[in-house]
Design a protein around this motif. Structure first.
Motif, mmCIF file in Angstrom:
data_model
loop_
_atom_site.group_PDB
_atom_site.id
_atom_site.type_symbol
_atom_site.label_atom_id
_atom_site.label_comp_id
_atom_site.label_asym_id
_atom_site.label_seq_id
_atom_site.Cartn_x
_atom_site.Cartn_y
_atom_site.Cartn_z
ATOM 1 N N THR A 196 9.758 -34.746 68.524
ATOM 2 C CA THR A 196 9.627 -34.821 69.980
ATOM 3 C C THR A 196 10.838 -34.242 70.692
ATOM 4 N N TRP A 197 11.983 -34.196 70.044
ATOM 5 C CA TRP A 197 13.258 -33.943 70.704
ATOM 6 C C TRP A 197 13.828 -32.550 70.443
ATOM 7 N N VAL A 198 13.022 -31.646 69.886
ATOM 8 C CA VAL A 198 13.506 -30.289 69.634
ATOM 9 C C VAL A 198 12.607 -29.280 70.346
ATOM 10 N N SER A 199 13.109 -28.064 70.443
ATOM 11 C CA SER A 199 12.405 -27.005 71.163
ATOM 12 C C SER A 199 11.216 -26.500 70.354
ATOM 13 N N GLU A 200 10.353 -25.740 71.031
ATOM 14 C CA GLU A 200 9.214 -25.129 70.349
ATOM 15 C C GLU A 200 9.696 -24.186 69.236
ATOM 16 N N GLU A 201 10.796 -23.472 69.491
ATOM 17 C CA GLU A 201 11.349 -22.597 68.457
ATOM 18 C C GLU A 201 11.700 -23.385 67.207
ATOM 19 N N ASN A 202 12.334 -24.538 67.385
ATOM 20 C CA ASN A 202 12.706 -25.344 66.227
ATOM 21 C C ASN A 202 11.488 -25.989 65.568
ATOM 22 N N ARG A 203 10.465 -26.337 66.351
ATOM 23 C CA ARG A 203 9.243 -26.862 65.727
ATOM 24 C C ARG A 203 8.601 -25.810 64.828
ATOM 25 N N GLN A 204 8.632 -24.558 65.265
ATOM 26 C CA GLN A 204 8.075 -23.496 64.426
ATOM 27 C C GLN A 204 8.921 -23.288 63.165
ATOM 28 N N LEU A 205 10.239 -23.437 63.284
ATOM 29 C CA LEU A 205 11.102 -23.335 62.108
ATOM 30 C C LEU A 205 10.811 -24.471 61.121
ATOM 31 N N ILE A 206 10.570 -25.662 61.649
ATOM 32 C CA ILE A 206 10.231 -26.803 60.791
ATOM 33 C C ILE A 206 8.929 -26.536 60.044
ATOM 34 N N MET A 207 7.929 -26.010 60.756
ATOM 35 C CA MET A 207 6.653 -25.687 60.111
ATOM 36 C C MET A 207 6.841 -24.627 59.021
ATOM 37 N N ALA A 208 7.670 -23.630 59.312
ATOM 38 C CA ALA A 208 7.929 -22.586 58.313
ATOM 39 C C ALA A 208 8.637 -23.173 57.097
ATOM 40 N N PHE A 209 9.563 -24.104 57.322
ATOM 41 C CA PHE A 209 10.272 -24.738 56.214
ATOM 42 C C PHE A 209 9.299 -25.513 55.334
ATOM 43 N N ILE A 210 8.401 -26.272 55.954
ATOM 44 C CA ILE A 210 7.412 -27.040 55.187
ATOM 45 C C ILE A 210 6.506 -26.098 54.409
ATOM 46 N N ARG A 211 6.051 -25.051 55.050
ATOM 47 C CA ARG A 211 5.160 -24.095 54.395
ATOM 48 C C ARG A 211 5.836 -23.469 53.180
ATOM 49 N N LYS A 212 7.125 -23.214 53.302
ATOM 50 C CA LYS A 212 7.869 -22.558 52.224
ATOM 51 C C LYS A 212 8.258 -23.524 51.113
ATOM 52 N N ASN A 213 8.569 -24.776 51.442
ATOM 53 C CA ASN A 213 9.275 -25.640 50.501
ATOM 54 C C ASN A 213 8.524 -26.882 50.025
ATOM 55 N N LEU A 214 7.323 -27.147 50.522
ATOM 56 C CA LEU A 214 6.582 -28.328 50.077
ATOM 57 C C LEU A 214 5.692 -27.991 48.892
ATOM 58 N N LYS A 215 5.731 -28.845 47.868
ATOM 59 C CA LYS A 215 4.878 -28.662 46.703
ATOM 60 C C LYS A 215 3.404 -28.887 47.061
#
Length: 515
Positions: A122-141
């Motif tokens: 809730t507390w980060v920008s849309e840019e950072n939310r997209q980075l979080i999604m990219a991190f999950i896509r890249k790094n979650l088994k």
């Protein structure tokens, strides 16, 4: 505010909170109940916390389990504190002060079984939310789980204008040389004056006045990060589901276990209506509307492997749990969205009494022990676990071999916490190798543990032991809003608290391997 903060409050640290939902062991019950195979969290398993704040949860979980933890928080002071906890425990963990973009760019991170975010989305920008999604896509088994918590638009609709007004006051009325704590206090005093004028917005929206009054009395460290960042974006479940679909994540279960007991949260008419909604996103949004949900805590899974009903029953019976609050403090009064209800004593007391030895027991063992109670079967036991796990009174327990392996690390970390408690009350948790997570322990409970270890076995001896820590620093015990002044008053109060510790807490802490 400098660019590197991305609008996030950076001149005041976050609180030293521990969040039990971030313990990967805790998710097992929710996943099994949902009919989904949970990840295994033995040797070789990995987890990551994005935006870990002071890192207390991540450091405790790294010390208390075989899981190898990674994490980031862009505030260097907080990352440094988290690293000091890892050094103290000797755990396998890597915590950095990298931004989400820098963390995403790394090519040396493993695939994770569990990725968690608490108080971040809730507390980060849309840019950072997209980075979080990219991190999950890249790094979650595949088969891995994501935990995310966030404010909902439904529950915060009335409060959003008040929050925006307070932020505007900080931005427009606060001098650049003032710190966040001072500017926040000035904004709250402004809100107090405003409420005294009886604004029509507060009259038309009944939550606004009480919320303004509540904020005035809260810790500025918490308020700064909760309400005063530039970005603050509550959203509906359906909006969250669209983000998660980008990473092929499916909704698995709420992590708020009390939400799994519909009878205390929904009327029969509401349950009937929800059952008629085939779309999960619309159904969850409608449910949030029914209960005025303000904060969601959810598990999402990447490639759910469904369990058969037989597998569900076998896994439930094998699940180990342990009582994590003193038996005498556990109430049978339960509060849900519909109000307060009394739990049936003839169902729940026998289960709680059985667990009151503070030793791990499997659900199958509890079921066998309850065989003579015609009202208690596996279903009632699981429901009891939802209730008492939600309240932190029961937690999942690790295997004995894992407990033995984690014990040296938790002892080392707890020594760090207890030594810190001599001069500070900011950390009110210890690490248990039994639960793989944190256990509440106030400053005085920690100091009593230290005294007991040092040979003080009576309440009077413990009281004098703790007083010898407080008195040279000019400290006194707080009682009913007043700091006690004389040695006699302090010793009397400490003796009473030590008696409670010996009578109520000691057996629990021994069972959880804290003493």
């Amino acid at each position: 505010m400098s660019d590197w903060t991305s609008g996030y409050v950076a001149d005041i640290g976050y609180t030293y909170g521990y969040y039990k939902e971030l313990n990967p062991l805790r998710m097992r019950l929710a996943m099994i109940n949902a009919g989904i195979t949970p990840p295994s969290f033995g040797e070789g398993s990995t987890a990551c916390e994005l935006g870990f704040g002071q890192g207390l949860s991540a450091a405790i979980h790294a010390a208390a389990s075989p899981v190898q933890w990674y994490g980031n928080d862009f505030l260097p002071s907080q990352a440094g504190f988290a690293q000091s906890l890892v050094k103290a425990s000797g755990a396998q963990a890597e915590f950095s002060d990298e931004s989400f973009a820098e963390f995403l760019a790394r090519d040396d991170l493993p695939k994770f079984d569990f990725i968690c975010l608490h108080g971040v989305w809730t507390w980060v920008s849309e840019e950072n939310r997209q980075l979080i999604m990219a991190f999950i896509r890249k790094n979650l088994k595949v088969g891995g789980v994501v935990y995310v918590s966030y404010n909902t638009q439904i529950g915060w609709a009335q409060i959003m204008p008040l929050r925006r007004l307070l932020v505007q006051h900080v931005q427009r009325m606060g001098s650049a040389g003032w710190g966040s704590s001072y500017k926040i206090n000035q904004a709250l005093q402004f809100a107090k004056k405003l409420m005294k004028t009886h604004p029509l917005h507060a009259t038309a929206n009944s939550q606004v006045g009480p919320k303004a009054e509540e904020l005035i009395g809260q810790d500025p460290h918490y308020l700064a990060h909760e309400y005063f960042n530039r970005d603050w974006h509550p959203m509906d479940f359906a909006d969250m589901a669209e983000y998660m679909a980008q990473t092929k994540l499916e909704y698995a279960s709420t992590a708020n276990y009390l939400d799994l007991i519909e009878a205390i949260n929904l009327t029969q008419e509401q349950m009937t209506l929800l059952a008629e909604i085939p779309d999960s996103a619309l159904r969850e949004n409608t449910r949030d509307f029914c209960v005025d949900k303000k904060f969601r805590k959810d598990y999402w899974v990447n490639g759910a492997m469904n369990l058969t009903q037989l597998q569900v029953l076998e896994l439930l019976r094998a699940e180990r749990v342990v009582m994590t609050k003193p038996r005498g403090t556990i109430s049978l009064v339960l509060e849900g969205a519909l109000g307060v209800a009394d739990l049936a004593a003839d169902v729940y007391d026998p289960i709680l009494d059985y667990l009151a030895d503070y030793q791990p027991h499997s659900l199958g063992e509890i079921e066998q022990a309850m065989a003579t109670h015609d009202k208690i079967g596996l279903q009632e036991i699981v429901q009891a676990l939802f209730i008492f796990t939600h309240r932190g009174e029961i937690q999942s327990a690790q295997a004995e071999a894992v407990i033995a392996q984690a014990l040296p690390r938790t002892q080392a970390l707890n020594n760090f916490f207890i030594d810190r408690a001599r001069g500070s009350a900011d950390i009110a948790f210890l690490a248990s190798p039994v639960t793989g997570g944190g256990i509440e322990a106030t400053r005085f409970q920690q100091l009593f543990i230290k005294g007991y270890r040092d040979g003080c076995e009576s309440a009077m001896a413990l009281a004098h032991y703790v007083w010898m820590i407080l008195e040279p620093m000019g400290e006194g015990v707080m009682k009913m809003g007043r700091i006690l002044q004389t040695e006699e008053e302090n010793i009397a109060e400490l003796t009473q608290r030590a008696e409670d510790f010996l009578r109520r807490d000691l057996a629990l802490y021994q069972g959880l391997r804290l003493v």
